[in-house]
Motif scaffolding. Sequence first.
Motif, PDB file in Angstrom:
ATOM      1  N   GLN A 116     -32.358 -32.573  15.541  1.00  0.00           N
ATOM      2  CA  GLN A 116     -31.414 -31.586  15.826  1.00  0.00           C
ATOM      3  C   GLN A 116     -31.989 -30.557  16.751  1.00  0.00           C
ATOM      4  O   GLN A 116     -31.235 -29.663  17.498  1.00  0.00           O
ATOM      5  N   TYR A 117     -33.373 -30.693  17.251  1.00  0.00           N
ATOM      6  CA  TYR A 117     -33.822 -29.783  18.115  1.00  0.00           C
ATOM      7  C   TYR A 117     -33.963 -30.456  19.628  1.00  0.00           C
ATOM      8  O   TYR A 117     -34.453 -29.711  20.446  1.00  0.00           O
ATOM      9  N   GLY A 302     -40.050 -17.481  10.957  1.00  0.00           N
ATOM     10  CA  GLY A 302     -39.385 -18.664  11.748  1.00  0.00           C
ATOM     11  C   GLY A 302     -37.975 -18.710  11.581  1.00  0.00           C
ATOM     12  O   GLY A 302     -37.421 -17.973  10.673  1.00  0.00           O
ATOM     13  N   GLY A 303     -37.627 -19.900  12.217  1.00  0.00           N
ATOM     14  CA  GLY A 303     -36.022 -20.039  11.867  1.00  0.00           C
ATOM     15  C   GLY A 303     -35.978 -21.464  11.649  1.00  0.00           C
ATOM     16  O   GLY A 303     -37.083 -22.343  11.715  1.00  0.00           O
ATOM     17  N   SER A 304     -34.877 -21.959  11.538  1.00  0.00           N
ATOM     18  CA  SER A 304     -34.399 -23.583  10.912  1.00  0.00           C
ATOM     19  C   SER A 304     -32.943 -23.871  11.203  1.00  0.00           C
ATOM     20  O   SER A 304     -31.945 -23.094  11.048  1.00  0.00           O
ATOM     21  N   LEU A 305     -33.049 -24.949  12.042  1.00  0.00           N
ATOM     22  CA  LEU A 305     -31.630 -25.466  12.475  1.00  0.00           C
ATOM     23  C   LEU A 305     -31.095 -26.565  11.775  1.00  0.00           C
ATOM     24  O   LEU A 305     -31.920 -27.731  11.591  1.00  0.00           O
ATOM     25  N   ILE A 306     -29.929 -26.772  11.042  1.00  0.00           N
ATOM     26  CA  ILE A 306     -29.479 -27.795  10.177  1.00  0.00           C
ATOM     27  C   ILE A 306     -30.622 -28.441   9.703  1.00  0.00           C
ATOM     28  O   ILE A 306     -31.570 -27.991   8.982  1.00  0.00           O
ATOM     29  N   GLY A 307     -30.575 -30.043   9.851  1.00  0.00           N
ATOM     30  CA  GLY A 307     -31.562 -30.726   9.276  1.00  0.00           C
ATOM     31  C   GLY A 307     -31.589 -32.134  10.103  1.00  0.00           C
ATOM     32  O   GLY A 307     -30.781 -32.531  10.866  1.00  0.00           O
ATOM     33  N   SER A 308     -32.483 -32.806  10.009  1.00  0.00           N
ATOM     34  CA  SER A 308     -32.464 -34.004  10.873  1.00  0.00           C
ATOM     35  C   SER A 308     -32.039 -35.263   9.895  1.00  0.00           C
ATOM     36  O   SER A 308     -31.642 -35.193   8.585  1.00  0.00           O
TER      37      SER A 308
END
Length: 361
Positions: A116-117, A302-308
Amino acid sequence: MSAQDYKFKGWVGLDKDCVEKGTLVEQEFTPKPFGDSDVDIKITHCGVCGSDVHTLNSGWGPAPYPICVGHEIVGHAVRVGKDVKEIKVGDRVGVGAQSCSCMKPDCSQCPNKNEQYCDKSVGTYGNFYPDGSKSMGGYGDYARVHEYFVFKIPDSIPSEIAAPMFCAGVTMYSPLKRNGAGPGKTVGIIGIGGLGHYGLLWAKALGADKVVAISRYSNKSDDAKKLGATSTIATAEDPEWAQKNANSIDLIVSTIYAPNLPIADYLTLLKHHGTYIQVGAPEDKVPAFSMFPMIMKGVKIGGSLIGSPAEIKEMLQLAADKDIKGWVNEWPLSKVNEALAAFQRGEPRYRIVLVNEKHVN
C-alpha cells in the motif's frame, strides 16, 4: 451472455457538486484492458466510505471525472486471466482500496508486504494504470482487478458484513496489529463511527486488556461498550478530560479529521513511550500543537494507510474465527444518491453497504 459479453456500468459522479445535489448517474464506462493476471468480478455489494465522498467532491484534489467510486467491493469472479493462480470463476471475493502496485522485487515496499506504500500504487478508483487507463470503483455492476488485490472471503462471513472490512476494517486492523495492540495493552480509539467502530472490534479481538472509546459526546457510549470498549471519554462534556485520564493509554488510533484536533491533549493520554497513529485524512491542515507532551514522555506520532494484502487476509481470518461483524446498513445501489445523503447526515450506525439488486437473488 458469455463472461466476455457483459458491459461495465456504474453510478458515476460528473462534477464536484454531485454528492451535494444527488446527481450521480448510471452510465457505461470502459475498464482497463483485461490482462493475464486480472479477475473480473460481478459485484453484489459495495460499502460506502468517507473516501468516496472526499473524492467525489474533489476534497483531496481534483477528481478525474467522470468517476465511479467504491472500494469496499464484494462479488463473484466471472472471468480470470490465464496466469491467475488463486482465484477461480465462481469464487466469492472482495477488493479494497488498492488495485495495483509495481510488485517488483527491487521495490522498497512491495517485497516487504507494504504494497500500500508502493510509489506506483494504484487506487481502486480515481487513479491511472501504467497504460493510462483510469481505475473505476464498485458502485456498479463489474470490477476488473489484478488477482493479487482480489481476496477470497471465508464462507462464514456474509457479503454485506465483509464489504466494509476491505477498507474501513483493514484501515483500523493494520495500525492496531503493527503497533502491538493485544494482551497487556490499553488501546484508545478516537471517533466512534464507520472507522472507529472497527477499531473497537479489532482491539477487543486482538486481546487488549482495556479498550477506551474517545468521542466528543457520550451519546455513543452504549454502542461503544457493545462493540468492545471497557470505558469511554467524552471530550466535549468534561473540560478536564485530558488531565483526568493522563498517562493511561499505550496506543491511540485516531479516525478524526476535523481541523481543530486537540492533539496535545490526546498525547497527554498516552503513557510514556506510547504511540499515536492517525488514520483519518483531513481535507485541511491540522493546527500546530505543543511538542512538549511528545518530548517529555518520549511518545511517537505516526500515520497509517489502509492495509497490505497480507493484512487483509489475516483480518478476514480473524473475523471468521471470532465471528466479528461490523454494524452495517444496507441500501439498494439504485438509491445511491439517497444513501450518500444519509451518509453525509451521519445517520448510519455505522457503515452503509450498497446492494446491487440486479446481482443479488
